[in-house]
Structure formats: structure tokens, C-alpha cells
Design a protein around this motif. Structure first.
Motif, PDB file in Angstrom:
ATOM      1  N   PHE A  81      52.323  48.506  29.795  1.00  0.00           N
ATOM      2  CA  PHE A  81      52.819  47.567  28.592  1.00  0.00           C
ATOM      3  C   PHE A  81      54.299  47.005  28.752  1.00  0.00           C
ATOM      4  N   GLU A  82      54.916  47.350  29.948  1.00  0.00           N
ATOM      5  CA  GLU A  82      56.271  46.788  30.089  1.00  0.00           C
ATOM      6  C   GLU A  82      56.256  45.934  31.218  1.00  0.00           C
ATOM      7  N   VAL A  83      55.168  46.146  32.110  1.00  0.00           N
ATOM      8  CA  VAL A  83      54.895  45.354  33.383  1.00  0.00           C
ATOM      9  C   VAL A  83      53.796  44.577  33.542  1.00  0.00           C
ATOM     10  N   MET A  84      52.713  45.129  33.469  1.00  0.00           N
ATOM     11  CA  MET A  84      51.553  44.685  33.531  1.00  0.00           C
ATOM     12  C   MET A  84      51.062  43.537  32.240  1.00  0.00           C
ATOM     13  N   GLU A  85      51.123  43.944  31.072  1.00  0.00           N
ATOM     14  CA  GLU A  85      50.694  43.169  30.006  1.00  0.00           C
ATOM     15  C   GLU A  85      51.565  41.870  29.971  1.00  0.00           C
ATOM     16  N   PRO A  86      52.881  42.045  30.110  1.00  0.00           N
ATOM     17  CA  PRO A  86      53.624  40.970  29.834  1.00  0.00           C
ATOM     18  C   PRO A  86      53.233  39.975  31.073  1.00  0.00           C
ATOM     19  N   THR A  87      53.155  40.439  32.399  1.00  0.00           N
ATOM     20  CA  THR A  87      52.906  39.621  33.487  1.00  0.00           C
ATOM     21  C   THR A  87      51.536  39.066  33.146  1.00  0.00           C
ATOM     22  N   TRP A  88      50.552  39.632  32.573  1.00  0.00           N
ATOM     23  CA  TRP A  88      49.374  39.259  32.361  1.00  0.00           C
ATOM     24  C   TRP A  88      49.350  37.977  31.372  1.00  0.00           C
ATOM     25  N   HIS A  99      39.958  44.175  33.329  1.00  0.00           N
ATOM     26  CA  HIS A  99      39.059  45.300  32.464  1.00  0.00           C
ATOM     27  C   HIS A  99      39.058  46.312  33.280  1.00  0.00           C
ATOM     28  N   TYR A 100      38.902  46.286  34.707  1.00  0.00           N
ATOM     29  CA  TYR A 100      38.615  47.509  35.536  1.00  0.00           C
ATOM     30  C   TYR A 100      39.650  47.743  36.412  1.00  0.00           C
ATOM     31  N   PHE A 101      40.554  46.904  37.006  1.00  0.00           N
ATOM     32  CA  PHE A 101      41.463  47.091  38.035  1.00  0.00           C
ATOM     33  C   PHE A 101      42.839  47.571  37.138  1.00  0.00           C
ATOM     34  N   LEU A 102      42.952  47.057  35.970  1.00  0.00           N
ATOM     35  CA  LEU A 102      44.117  47.293  35.179  1.00  0.00           C
ATOM     36  C   LEU A 102      43.731  48.254  34.358  1.00  0.00           C
ATOM     37  N   MET A 103      42.677  48.825  34.463  1.00  0.00           N
ATOM     38  CA  MET A 103      42.201  49.924  33.256  1.00  0.00           C
ATOM     39  C   MET A 103      42.210  49.559  31.889  1.00  0.00           C
ATOM     40  N   ASP A 104      41.792  48.218  31.742  1.00  0.00           N
ATOM     41  CA  ASP A 104      41.948  47.489  30.315  1.00  0.00           C
ATOM     42  C   ASP A 104      40.802  48.169  29.319  1.00  0.00           C
ATOM     43  N   GLN A 105      39.552  48.637  29.863  1.00  0.00           N
ATOM     44  CA  GLN A 105      38.777  49.359  29.104  1.00  0.00           C
ATOM     45  C   GLN A 105      38.687  50.823  29.064  1.00  0.00           C
ATOM     46  N   ALA A 140      37.131  33.813  32.968  1.00  0.00           N
ATOM     47  CA  ALA A 140      36.353  34.836  32.643  1.00  0.00           C
ATOM     48  C   ALA A 140      36.410  36.040  33.666  1.00  0.00           C
ATOM     49  N   HIS A 141      36.246  35.621  34.899  1.00  0.00           N
ATOM     50  CA  HIS A 141      36.403  36.670  36.220  1.00  0.00           C
ATOM     51  C   HIS A 141      37.754  37.181  36.183  1.00  0.00           C
ATOM     52  N   LEU A 142      38.780  36.452  35.939  1.00  0.00           N
ATOM     53  CA  LEU A 142      40.091  37.152  35.994  1.00  0.00           C
ATOM     54  C   LEU A 142      40.178  38.327  34.933  1.00  0.00           C
ATOM     55  N   ARG A 143      39.581  37.994  33.805  1.00  0.00           N
ATOM     56  CA  ARG A 143      39.442  39.024  32.446  1.00  0.00           C
ATOM     57  C   ARG A 143      38.644  40.074  33.074  1.00  0.00           C
ATOM     58  N   SER A 144      37.828  39.897  33.695  1.00  0.00           N
ATOM     59  CA  SER A 144      36.922  41.020  34.045  1.00  0.00           C
ATOM     60  C   SER A 144      37.325  41.825  35.120  1.00  0.00           C
ATOM     61  N   ILE A 145      38.178  41.062  36.046  1.00  0.00           N
ATOM     62  CA  ILE A 145      38.971  42.180  36.967  1.00  0.00           C
ATOM     63  C   ILE A 145      40.037  42.934  36.337  1.00  0.00           C
ATOM     64  N   ASP A 166      30.166  42.789  29.351  1.00  0.00           N
ATOM     65  CA  ASP A 166      30.981  42.093  30.390  1.00  0.00           C
ATOM     66  C   ASP A 166      29.701  41.299  31.055  1.00  0.00           C
ATOM     67  N   PRO A 167      29.678  39.933  31.381  1.00  0.00           N
ATOM     68  CA  PRO A 167      28.500  39.231  31.959  1.00  0.00           C
ATOM     69  C   PRO A 167      28.867  39.580  33.596  1.00  0.00           C
ATOM     70  N   PHE A 168      30.087  39.912  33.888  1.00  0.00           N
ATOM     71  CA  PHE A 168      30.406  40.152  35.415  1.00  0.00           C
ATOM     72  C   PHE A 168      30.356  41.306  35.804  1.00  0.00           C
TER      73      PHE A 168
END
Length: 782
Positions: free
Chosen positions: A715-722, A534-540, A527-532, A583-585
Motif C-alpha cells: 500500500f505504500e510502495v507498490m500501489e502508488p507506483t502502479w 493480479h498475479y505477481f503483485l498478489m492483487d487477487q 490489459a496484459h499489465l493488469r493481468s501481471i 481474466d482473459p489472459f
């Protein structure tokens, strides 16, 4: 061996050999890394390598003597080194180079010595001659200097050095010390007292007595000597260093009796050596393993004393002759191979085995794990000699008990209780809070480290798992939870290594599962990784729209003029107004204004542990003032024990990705604003509007370029890596904590052109140019 250690050793070797130019160290490092194979030492390979070097050497006696000396000190990796040297003797080209190199070094040393001596000394004339008296005086001085340099330091000084070393590690809890009178009263030791005569009886010259009376008197003397007390006609001589005890016999003793007495006296000499060893190693400073070894020897000494008591009872009844004493003290004989050394009684064998052990422990200055390694090697080497192996096995089992107690606490509870620094794992005082501050912090690697010298040879293969097992449990304990391994069993020394492997494997699997469940379930790592993300990889997306609308004007200011508290308030407002509110965190997200731009930060990171590191760190900062947009980044508060996984190194990588994407998003917004402002061109006539066609085309191409860059990154680098990361986290229960700590959740493969410096150079020029063009077009449209 790590890559850094290989690099260091290769460079040091090249420096010692004065190798300059050529292909450089990198070629050799790559070759070593590709051809790393473990060398398994066997008695046959070690012996053949030793024989090969002895045949090659000009002074084989000196080589074999030095080898035996190092072997008696239980020097680690000795056989591996000898094997390497034996291989060098077969390589003629390498040998020729080494000989030539040694010759050049010797010439340089001689030249340096000549120049220094010419400046500091006046060399006497070569024609002057020394008299025989002066030569003899010089020889005596050299002999005294050699003897003093080779003499061992006093036991009191040795104990003080060990005590200071242990007290330094155990600050606030000094080890206990025997009172001084224990060492000042030699009668308490149980060994011979030299220079004091306790007997007041007048000694009858033994040469005047008949043969039967001589035998009776010598038997009585031998019973005393065998328990460390001088007799009337047999006395112990003073010791010199660590030499064996020697005895002096009455010169008037009958030759037949003297011959038999000299066969028995080695038992008394060995008893003296073992007694001194027991008393010395019983001091607190020598550690619990040596204490246990001395206690095991003392138990056998008690049995020996019972034998002497029984012999004394026979002597008082007049039933013990010298031949019977010789018979009773050697009920069994050694094998024919041992017989080559002469007759060996059973207690003589025990004491000789004791003496081999005690001498090796003393020479090697062994404590803790090194003592157990020596005992294990002795036990293993006696394979085929059941009597010797049984004795060494008994001593090793007894000595290993305190070591295994420390081991059990470590692998079953994650606790180190090692007051004498004997265990293979050493604890260092480090602050875990620095994990979130220092990029190079090595808390996980350096809080607990392996001491190679204290690893018993029979646990060498499992050393890394032993270290990891205790570390996992210790992390959970530091979070306030008491853990005890449910499959805990007493570890007992045995020659079958499989028994240790199974117990350590079970403890390791339990510790790995406990910490993994603790991080995944109770501390919610995923859950902490998902929160990161959201913000650092501009998911929100909606959060960033709100945030950039609110902070755009503030971030355009120079970084020194920005009020951080205002940005924090705007961040809080954007979080509450968007879907990020669920987001709880979200409260762990913070604002961070970096002192460098992205490229400088990236270069500083890439220069870590390289030759350019000092130059880049000490370089003066650029005179250009950073804007808030160039310095802006997010930071994230990670609490213990999640900071072991999401440490400063991982967060720095996320920050660099975020800064790159955030700046590109800002450029895209500016181009979109230009597109909106360009709508005013519809008001112009056709003749006037055609002048804007080229500018509009450039604006559209720039917008396409920025959007394509963002699409590629997201979409070609971050998302597949995630997705790969999430998949690996689901499988982490199978690979255990080792897979999680070795592959910490970061985007090491997700470079997004950041580590491609050539591409970064063009990208770093294109994005600011696009931003400047957007500003010009916006000004023209206005």
C-alpha cells in the motif's frame, strides 16, 4: 555516449597511462557525466586549434602534413580531437605529467627491447664499420621495403575483399560480378594505353618542321591526348601508384609552343585520373553511391567529349590554332585566390574539382554514407565560390539518390534493402524468441544498429530518430501487417538541413503512433499489465487463498520432490474457482520453480556487468535443499511484440517481488494458524495459562511485524507506483514509443527493501526465524 562506454574509456585511459591508486575511475566518470556538453565544430575553431598546435609543436610541418592527410581521408571527429589537443597545450600540469609518463614508458620499452634482443640476437660490435657499398645496399633495401609497405594493394585484391565482405552479410544472395575480360582489356577503359603503339605512320621529326607546321601537328596531338590517346609527339608516361599522369614532350619542340602545351596538359592528366576513377568505382563491389557518383561524372565527361568534337571539327577546317585551343578550353577564369595556383580553364577547373573528390574518396576508401559525407563537406566548404559549389552540389545530389532510396524504404516502410552495406542502419540476425529466455537479451538494441561510419554528416543529428522510425515500422511488419507512411515524400539532397528534419520528424511521428496504437489497442498492452499485477503483485486475494490452500502441502516438500504437472493442475483449479476466472489472459500464467533462493537470485542480478559477476555465477550452489515455498514463483508467457516491452528483465523484477511477498504471506498464514491453535489455552487453568503469556505476546508481535511489512510493500510502495505507471501509460501517446521503450513498465523504483542489502540481511533472518517460532508455538499448542 552511454555510461558503460564512458566507464570503459576512462579505465582504458588510466591503464594506458599506468595510473594506479588515487581516487579511482569512479571520480572521473562522475565528473564527465556531470559536465557533458556537445562540441560543435566550426571552421574557425578547427583552424585556430590547428594553428595553436602547429605553433606548439617542434615539427609543425609534419603535424600539418598529417592533418591534411587525415582530412583528405574524411576522418571522423578529427577536428574534435585537434580541439582537445589544443586545450591540452594550455594545461601545463597535464603536459608535464604526459611528458613524464611518455619518458617512463619509453624507458620501459627500451629495457624490454634490450633484454629481448640480448636473448635473441647477438649485437654486432660497435667498433665494426660498414663499407660505402654495404651502406648503399642497405639504403636500397630499406627504400624498397618502405615503398612496398606504402604501396596500395592491387585493385583485384581490393575488389575481392569487398566482395567477400558483402557476400558474408548477404548470405544466399551474392552480389553480381563483372566478367574477367572487362578488366583484362585495357582498351575498354578509355585511358591511355602504355607500351602499345597503335599508329603505323612514320613520325616526322618535329624539329625539322617550320613553326606553323609544328603548331598544327601539336594541336592535333593535343586533341588526341585530351581524350586519353597518345599523340605522335606527346605521350603519356606509366603510372606509379596513385600519382597523377605525367607526359613527355618531344625535346625538339619549339619553346614557345611547349610553354602553352604544358598549360593545357593538366586537363589531360585530370581527365585520365577521372576516367580511371569512373571505371574503378563502376564495379559492383564499390556500392550504389559510388556507382551514382561515377555515372554523374560520366555525364559531364560526355559534355566534355562534345567540346573536343567541336574543336576537332574546327581543326579539320584549319580554323583551330594553339592559341584558339587555349581560348576555347577556358572560357572563364577562376577568382584571384585560385589564380595564385596559375591559370585555370573551366574544364581544367571541373577536372581539378573531380580530382579532389576522386582522390579523397580513394584515400578514405569511402562507400555509401562516408562518400556522401565527403561530398557534402566539399560542397559546404565551397561556400562563396558559386561555380565550385554548383558542381559539387550536382555530384552530391546524383550520388545521394540510391542512398535516399534506401532511407525512404526504411523510414516509410521499415524495410532495409542494402546489398552493398552502405546504409547507416545495419541488420543483425537475432532471434526474438530469446527475449523471453535471456535476462540480458538486447534484441531491441542490437537487431538494428547504427554504423557510425556510414552516417552522412548532414544526417548525423537525426541518426537516432532514423533508426527508431524504421524499427517501429519493422515490428509492425513482423506481425503480418503491411504499413506505408501516408506522408511519404521523396527525399532530395539540399544544403538546407531543415528539409530533412521535417520529413524525418513526420515519418517518426507516424511510425511511433502506428506501433503505439498496435500495442495498446490490438495487442492490449495495458490489459496484459493488469493481468501481471493480479498475479505477481498478489492483487487477487481470493485466488491466492484458494491457491495456497490447495498447494500448501505440495510446496512444503523439497523442490526435487515436487511434481510440476500437479502444481499446474492445482493452479488451473484455483484460477477457475476464483474471480481470476474472468481474466482473459489467465492461461498465460505458468508455474516456475527457481534453482536459487531469492537472495541468491537478487545477488546474481545485481552483479550483472560488474567485476563480481563471474565469481557469483561460477560459485557452487548451497548444500541446503530448497523447499517448494522458497523456490516457487510464477512465470508469464508474453508473445511478440509485447515481449519488447515486457521482456525477461521486467518479468524477473516482478518475480523477485512476488517471491518476497509470497513467502511473507506464507509466514502470515502460519502465524494465523498458530493463533487459532492457541485457542486451546482457554481450557487451561489460570496458573498454567500464564506460562503461555510470553509466547502469545511474541506470536502477536511477530504477526504485527509481518503484516506491517506486507502493508508497507503493497500500500505504500507498490500501489502508488502502479498508479504512477497507469498515469504514464495514459500519457504515452504524447511522448510516443520512445518513452515506452526507454521506461518499460516495471517497478524499478519499487524496491521493497530488495536492493537495500543491509536491510535485506536482517529481513532475511527475521522472516525464517518467525516461521520457526510459529512452528514451535504450534507444536506446543498441539
Amino acid at each position: 555516449m552511454s555510461e558503460f562506454r564512458i566507464h570503459h574509456d576512462v579505465n582504458e585511459l588510466l591503464s594506458l597511462l599506468r595510473v594506479h591508486g588515487g581516487e579511482g575511475a569512479e571520480v572521473y566518470i562522475e565528473l564527465l557525466q556531470k559536465n557533458r556538453t556537445p562540441y560543435v565544430t566550426t571552421n574557425v575553431s578547427a583552424h585556430s586549434a590547428k594553428v595553436k598546435i602547429a605553433e606548439f609543436s617542434r615539427t609543425p610541418e609534419d603535424f600539418l602534413k598529417k592533418y591534411d592527410e587525415l582530412k583528405s581521408k574524411n576522418t571522423r571527429h578529427l577536428d574534435s580531437l585537434v580541439y582537445l589537443l589544443s586545450k591540452l597545450t594550455e594545461d601545463k600540469e597535464t603536459l608535464h605529467y604526459l611528458q613524464q609518463n611518455a619518458k617512463e614508458r619509453a624507458e620501459l620499452a627500451a629495457n624490454a627491447g634490450t633484454s629481448s634482443s640480448s636473448t635473441n640476437f647477438s649485437i654486432p660490435c660497435s667498433t665494426s664499420k660498414m663499407s660505402l657499398q654495404e651502406l648503399e645496399e642497405l639504403r636500397k633495401q630499406l627504400g624498397s621495403v618502405t615503398a612496398s609497405s606504402s604501396a596500395q594493394q592491387p585493385l583485384e585484391l581490393t575488389r575481392k575483399i569487398l566482395r567477400d565482405k558483402q557476400n558474408k552479410k548477404n548470405s544466399g544472395q551474392p552480389i553480381p560480378v563483372f566478367p574477367s575480360w572487362v578488366y583484362e582489356r585495357p582498351a575498354l577503359i578509355g585511358d591511355f594505353l602504355i607500351g602499345t603503339s597503335l599508329s603505323t605512320d612514320t613520325t616526322v621529326p618535329i624539329g625539322t618542321l617550320p613553326l606553323a607546321s609544328q603548331e598544327s601537328m601539336i594541336v592535333e596531338d593535343l586533341l588526341y591526348v585530351l581524350i586519353g590517346v597518345d599523340g605522335r609527339y606527346i605521350t603519356a608516361q606509366a603510372l606509379v601508384g596513385r600519382q597523377n599522369r605525367a607526359f613527355s614532350l618531344d625535346p625538339n619542340l619549339d619553346l614557345s609552343i611547349k610553354e602553352l602545351v604544358t598549360r593545357i596538359l593538366p586537363v589531360a592528366a585530370s581527365y585520365s585520373a577521372v576516367t580511371r576513377f569512373i571505371e574503378e568505382k563502376s564495379s559492383f563491389e564499390y556500392g550504389q553511391v559510388n556507382h551514382a557518383l561515377a555515372a554523374a561524372m560520366r555525364t559531364l565527361i560526355k559534355e566534355y567529349m562534345i567540346l573536343i568534337t567541336q574543336l576537332e571539327h574546327l581543326q579539320r577546317q584549319g580554323l583551330l590554332s594553339l592559341q584558339k585551343l587555349w581560348f576555347y578550353i577556358q572560357p572563364t577564369m577562376r577568382t584571384l585566390e585560385i589564380l595564385l595556383r596559375g591559370p585555370c580553364p573551366i574544364w581544367g577547373f571541373y577536372f581539378r574539382t573531380f580530382q579532389v573528390v576522386t582522390t579523397s574518396v580513394d584515400k578514405g576508401e569511402c562507400m555509401g554514407g562516408s562518400t556522401l559525407s565527403l561530398l557534402h563537406d566539399k560542397t559546404f566548404n565551397y561556400t562563396g565560390d558559386s561555380q565550385a559549389q554548383e558542381l559539387c552540389l550536382y555530384l552530391t545530389k546524383a550520388a545521394s539518390v540510391p542512398y535516399f532510396e534506401i532511407l525512404e524504404k526504411w523510414i516509410y516502410r521499415g524495410i532495409i534493402n542494402d546489398p552493398y552495406s552502405e546504409f547507416m542502419v545495419e541488420e543483425h540476425e537475432l532471434q526474438k524468441e530469446k527475449i523471453q529466455e535471456d535476462y540480458n537479451d538486447k534484441y531491441w538494441d542490437q537487431r538494428y544498429t547504427v554504423v557510425q561510419q556510414q552516417i552522412p554528416s548532414f544526417l548525423q543529428k537525426m541518426a537516432d530518430k532514423i533508426l527508431s522510425t524504421g524499427k517501429y515500422l519493422n515490428v509492425v511488419r513482423e506481425c503480418g501487417r503491411d504499413v506505408t507512411c501516408p506522408v511519404a515524400k521523396e527525399v532530395i539532397y539540399t544544403l538546407k538541413e531543415r528539409a530533412y528534419v521535417e520529413q524525418i520528424e513526420k515519418a517518426y511521428n507516424y511510425a511511433s503512433k502506428v506501433l503505439l496504437d498496435f500495442l495498446m489497442e490490438e495487442k492490449e498492452l495495458v490489459a496484459h499489465l493488469r493481468s501481471i499485477k493480479h498475479y505477481f503483485l498478489m492483487d487477487q486475494g481470493d485466488f491466492f487463498v484458494h491457491f495456497m490452500d490447495l498447494t500448501e502441502e505440495e510446496l512444503k516438500k523439497p523442490v526435487d520432490d515436487i511434481i510440476t504437472t500437479r502444481l499446474e493442475a492445482l493452479l488451473e483449479l484455483a484460477l477457475r474457482m476464483s474471480t481470476a476466472n474472468t481474466d482473459p489472459f489467465k492461461d498465460d500464467l505458468k508455474i516456475d520453480l527457481m534453482p536459487h533462493d531469492l537472495i541468491t537470485q537478487l545477488l546474481r542480478v545485481l552483479a550483472i556487468e560488474t567485476k563480481q559477476e563471474k565469481a557469483i555465477i561460477s560459485a557452487e550452489p548451497t548444500e541446503l535443499t530448497l523447499s517448494g515455498l522458497e523456490a516457487f514463483s510464477f512465470d508469464y508467457i508474453v508473445k511478440w511484440p509485447l515481449s519488447l516491452i515486457i521482456n525477461r528483465k521486467a518479468l524477473t523484477r516482478y518475480q523477485m517481488l512476488f517471491r518476497h511477498m509470497f513467502y511473507c504471506k506464507h509466514v502470515e498464514r502460519q502465524l494465523c494458524n498458530v493463533w487459532i491453535s492457541n485457542k486451546t489455552a482457554k481450557q487451561f487453568s489460570l496458573h498454567s495459562a500464564k506460562w503461555f503469556a510470553g509466547a502469545f505476546t511474541l506470536r502477536q508481535r511477530m504477526l504485527n511485524f509481518v503484516q506491517n511489512i506486507q502493508y508497507y510493500m503493497m500500500f505504500e510502495v507498490m500501489e502508488p507506483t502502479w498508479h504512477i505507471l497507469e498515469k504514464n501509460l495514459k500519457l504515452v501517446s504524447e511522448v510516443g514509443m520512445e518513452g515506452l521503450t526507454n521506461g518499460r513498465p516495471n517497478f524499478s523504483n519499487c524496491s521493497c527493501l530488495l536492493v537495500l542489502l543491509e536491510a535485506l540481511k536482517y529481513l532475511g533472518a527475521a522472516v525464517p526465524a518467525t516461521l520457526q517460532s510459529a512452528a514451535v508455538l504450534h507444536h506446543l499448542s498441539a
